[in-house]
Design a protein around this motif. Structure first.
Motif, PDB file in Angstrom:
ATOM      1  N   SER A   1       0.831  -1.212   0.000  1.00 27.48           N
ATOM      2  CA  SER A   1       0.000   0.000   0.000  1.00 27.48           C
ATOM      3  C   SER A   1       0.860   1.255   0.000  1.00 27.48           C
ATOM      4  O   SER A   1       0.402   2.335  -0.358  1.00 27.48           O
ATOM      5  N   GLY A   2       2.108   1.116   0.431  1.00 24.81           N
ATOM      6  CA  GLY A   2       3.000   2.262   0.522  1.00 24.81           C
ATOM      7  C   GLY A   2       2.808   3.093   1.772  1.00 24.81           C
ATOM      8  O   GLY A   2       3.498   4.088   1.969  1.00 24.81           O
ATOM      9  N   LEU A   3       1.902   2.685   2.644  1.00 26.79           N
ATOM     10  CA  LEU A   3       1.563   3.492   3.814  1.00 26.79           C
ATOM     11  C   LEU A   3       2.378   3.171   5.059  1.00 26.79           C
ATOM     12  O   LEU A   3       2.356   3.938   6.017  1.00 26.79           O
ATOM     13  N   THR A   4       3.106   2.056   5.066  1.00 29.74           N
ATOM     14  CA  THR A   4       3.847   1.667   6.271  1.00 29.74           C
ATOM     15  C   THR A   4       5.243   2.270   6.334  1.00 29.74           C
ATOM     16  O   THR A   4       5.856   2.309   7.393  1.00 29.74           O
ATOM     17  N   GLY A   5       5.756   2.694   5.191  1.00 24.00           N
ATOM     18  CA  GLY A   5       7.126   3.202   5.135  1.00 24.00           C
ATOM     19  C   GLY A   5       8.173   2.115   4.980  1.00 24.00           C
ATOM     20  O   GLY A   5       9.356   2.417   4.834  1.00 24.00           O
ATOM     21  N   HIS A   6       7.757   0.858   5.022  1.00 26.87           N
ATOM     22  CA  HIS A   6       8.713  -0.238   4.863  1.00 26.87           C
ATOM     23  C   HIS A   6       9.143  -0.374   3.404  1.00 26.87           C
ATOM     24  O   HIS A   6       8.399  -0.015   2.497  1.00 26.87           O
ATOM     25  N   ALA A   7      10.325  -0.917   3.221  1.00 19.32           N
ATOM     26  CA  ALA A   7      10.810  -1.283   1.893  1.00 19.32           C
ATOM     27  C   ALA A   7      10.794  -2.798   1.783  1.00 19.32           C
ATOM     28  O   ALA A   7      10.998  -3.507   2.772  1.00 19.32           O
ATOM     29  N   GLU A   8      10.539  -3.294   0.576  1.00 20.37           N
ATOM     30  CA  GLU A   8      10.728  -4.718   0.300  1.00 20.37           C
ATOM     31  C   GLU A   8      12.233  -4.920   0.184  1.00 20.37           C
ATOM     32  O   GLU A   8      12.891  -4.258  -0.620  1.00 20.37           O
ATOM     33  N   VAL A   9      12.775  -5.810   0.992  1.00 17.89           N
ATOM     34  CA  VAL A   9      14.222  -6.022   1.039  1.00 17.89           C
ATOM     35  C   VAL A   9      14.539  -7.515   1.101  1.00 17.89           C
ATOM     36  O   VAL A   9      13.651  -8.338   1.297  1.00 17.89           O
TER      37      VAL A   9
END
Length: 175
Positions: A44-52
């Motif tokens: 969603s882009g709302l958590t601030g996490h990156a896929e890593v």
């Protein structure tokens, strides 16, 4: 080593072919919301996490610096929050360092790679925060889904580029 460069399926597939890499785990980090994030929440882009991915490797077989060069040449480190059709901060180009020495090496590699690109490098270099392992369906995604459309259209060309540029650093050279 923890890095993000677009969808974690892509970079996981790349690093699974590298000599000296013992384990690659897809996950999330860099977010600012409490709790354990899910794939849907991160997308969603709302958590601030990156896929890593987190990479465990044998430094007697491959160096951290060599791994970073492979990383920086296996995605586009000049596009902010985007890799191909994947758009959003969750797809940012990022190197999360675990030690100050890793930070120093990451900065050197980014500077050394920069002249090979027409546009400036925008790869974030930040200290690692809490790492969350992605759901089981996202682990070894390419190995389990290599004939799926996304894999053939997006991951296969990345692997072909890897095999051409870094053949000497791969477990099994495929032509």
């Amino acid at each position: 080593m923890t890095v993000g460069g677009g969808c974690f399926w892509c970079i996981e597939a790349v690093f699974n072919e590298v000599k000296g890499v013992e384990k690659v785990v897809s996950g999330y980090t860099g977010g600012k919301v409490p709790g354990i994030p899910t794939y849907r929440e991160v997308c969603s882009g709302l958590t601030g996490h990156a896929e890593v991915i987190q990479v465990s490797f044998d430094p007697d077989q491959i160096s951290y610096e060599d791994l970073l060069v492979i990383f920086m040449t296996s995605h586009d480190p000049t596009t902010l929050n985007r890799q191909g059709a994947d758009r959003g901060s969750q797809y940012r180009s990022v190197i999360y360092y675990h030690t100050e020495k890793q930070s120093e090496i990451a900065n050197v590699v980014a500077k050394e790679i920069a002249p090979y690109y027409e546009n400036p490098i925008v790869t974030e270099i930040s200290p690692i925060g809490e790492f969350f392992v992605a759901e089981a369906a996202h682990q070894d995604y390419y190995a389990n889904n290599s004939t799926q459309g996304y894999c053939t259209a997006v991951i296969d060309p990345k692997l072909a580029k890897l095999r051409k540029m870094h053949a000497d650093k791969l477990k099994n050279v495929k032509v």
